[in-house]
Motif scaffolding. Sequence first.
Motif, mmCIF file in Angstrom:
data_model
loop_
_atom_site.group_PDB
_atom_site.id
_atom_site.type_symbol
_atom_site.label_atom_id
_atom_site.label_comp_id
_atom_site.label_asym_id
_atom_site.label_seq_id
_atom_site.Cartn_x
_atom_site.Cartn_y
_atom_site.Cartn_z
ATOM 1 N N LYS A 1 -66.298 14.520 -4.037
ATOM 2 C CA LYS A 1 -67.591 14.383 -3.350
ATOM 3 C C LYS A 1 -67.529 13.484 -2.115
ATOM 4 O O LYS A 1 -68.067 13.844 -1.054
ATOM 5 N N SER B 1 -65.614 20.506 -2.404
ATOM 6 C CA SER B 1 -66.064 20.830 -3.751
ATOM 7 C C SER B 1 -65.519 22.191 -4.173
ATOM 8 O O SER B 1 -65.081 22.991 -3.341
ATOM 9 N N ILE B 2 -65.570 22.447 -5.470
ATOM 10 C CA ILE B 2 -65.182 23.743 -6.029
ATOM 11 C C ILE B 2 -66.457 24.533 -6.314
ATOM 12 O O ILE B 2 -67.359 24.041 -6.989
ATOM 13 N N LYS B 3 -66.521 25.722 -5.772
ATOM 14 C CA LYS B 3 -67.676 26.593 -5.963
ATOM 15 C C LYS B 3 -67.289 27.763 -6.867
ATOM 16 O O LYS B 3 -66.104 28.080 -7.028
ATOM 17 N N ILE C 1 -62.220 26.513 -3.434
ATOM 18 C CA ILE C 1 -62.435 25.166 -2.925
ATOM 19 C C ILE C 1 -62.929 25.262 -1.485
ATOM 20 O O ILE C 1 -62.343 25.967 -0.650
ATOM 21 N N ILE D 1 -63.935 21.217 -13.698
ATOM 22 C CA ILE D 1 -64.483 21.437 -12.355
ATOM 23 C C ILE D 1 -65.505 20.356 -12.008
ATOM 24 O O ILE D 1 -65.522 19.833 -10.885
ATOM 25 N N SER D 2 -66.343 19.999 -12.960
ATOM 26 C CA SER D 2 -67.339 18.945 -12.725
ATOM 27 C C SER D 2 -66.660 17.619 -12.400
ATOM 28 O O SER D 2 -67.071 16.892 -11.479
ATOM 29 N N ASN E 1 -65.084 17.785 -8.890
ATOM 30 C CA ASN E 1 -66.124 17.709 -7.859
ATOM 31 C C ASN E 1 -66.626 16.284 -7.666
ATOM 32 O O ASN E 1 -66.942 15.880 -6.539
ATOM 33 N N ASP E 2 -66.712 15.525 -8.746
ATOM 34 C CA ASP E 2 -67.109 14.114 -8.615
ATOM 35 C C ASP E 2 -66.075 13.338 -7.797
ATOM 36 O O ASP E 2 -66.433 12.486 -6.976
#
Length: 501
Positions: free
Chosen positions: A129, A134-136, A142, A121-122, A125-126
């Motif tokens: 960006k 982003s994924i929350k 998403i 996920i990190s 998200n990068d």
Amino acid sequence: MRELLGDKDNRRLQLVETIYLNPGISLDELANKFTLTTMQIQIDIGFLNKPLAPLEIEITKDKKCYLRIPQHLSTKIIYQVFLENNINFKLLEAILYKEYDHYEELASELFISQATLKRVISFINDCFKPHGVSIKSRPVRIVGDEANIRAFYLFYLQERYPNDQYPFDKRIDVFSKELVNLFIEKFPADKFNYASKMRMTRYVAVSLLRETKRHEVKHGEIPKDLENLVTDEIERYTNKEKFEYVFKMSLTPELYQGLFLQYINYRHAFSNRDYHERIALVSDNRIIYEGLKTTVESIGEQFDITLTHPENLLLRLYNVMSLGAHLTITPYVIYPNRKIFLLFSQSLKATILEQSKTSFMQHVPMVAERNDAYFYEFLYLLVTHWPDFYQKIIYQVPPCEVGLFFNSDVEHMHYMKANLSFLYGDKIKVTVIDSEELESLPEKSRMLDLLIINFILPEKITLNLPYVSVVDGLSEDENKQIRNLIDKIYYDKMYRKRFEK
């Protein structure tokens, strides 16, 4: 969003593409290109052959590499395989259909640990960006720029399921098809062929799926004629009550417009009349239109190419590029396969490719600066919808220079020349070498790409080009060897060398 593959899968995909585009490339050449050892290249190839089956990367005894593709398949399966097996895309597809309450539930679904899930996920998200996406967590979903999200999934599904077999819930599938069928009834049949209808259906299905999860999209005003169209469509939809019961939401004009967001707006044009109205109403549209018109005219002038019906081409270009001006997601999830389709033009960096890109960047900056990938979509449309442009490109590639030198039977040599020309057409130019001494062969063949002889070459004669010995006539194996060499040489001329206009 090719970067979503991650470094390892990205490298392996590039490896497959390189072998495909350079038939007969050696393991050493691949190792040098990817800054790896030959053993690492072989390990990658060994890893790839199982998921790619029935495609196969073959390594010959002399360490040459070829991608074998069964006749009934295409390179599309390569991208399907990478998307199907890549954990990042697996996660993104999973949260399209279902929003998970906890990491544990999603990690179990993907057969990975929660620690791995958090790293994935990190990483995603990068990558997302720059696109406002982003994924929350809680639930895992998403969010962000909804237009970009829907466009991303539209392009992803097209790459992941190229045969249009999308795993939508049956209700989503049925109602999206009903709405699209109703929508296109008012438009001329030639505006909606199978491909365009499927693209619209896929987009509406993605939008409907997002709307059911309460991810609404912001949309502005629309032209008066489209307001009337929306109202009329909702009134004509006989399954409106059933739709509202199944999805527990009202089919309002706002929802309907959101479902058809890419089509019901101030940018998209279904006809030349719409086209000119949109240009007149919105300054951004006019800038894009004028930029495309200038770019096409500039390309035509630079390369002396005629365009007999510019309106049709400009309409297609405008609809794609006006959309591109409002999205940052690449037009294809793994968009270089668009470039693979166009690789015959990549060798022309000094002429058509570079100058076309320069004109595009200069005259359509609203699209070009927002997303570099759209230039390849623009070029693709030129190739597929401007026949004279395509002709100009293919005639820029020099033929493979093939020399024939037989030490007996001159008539057979002339027969071979005719036979090779029949087999390979414009790809080759065949020259019969006139020489009375074998020792002069290296010098006589110096400017050629490939030499075909009918004897075993003595060790004392050293040639600086590939050759094939056709001792007992052109057998199937020898024809295969010649074909592979000609393809490699011709492709090399197509992709690597730079030619003056």
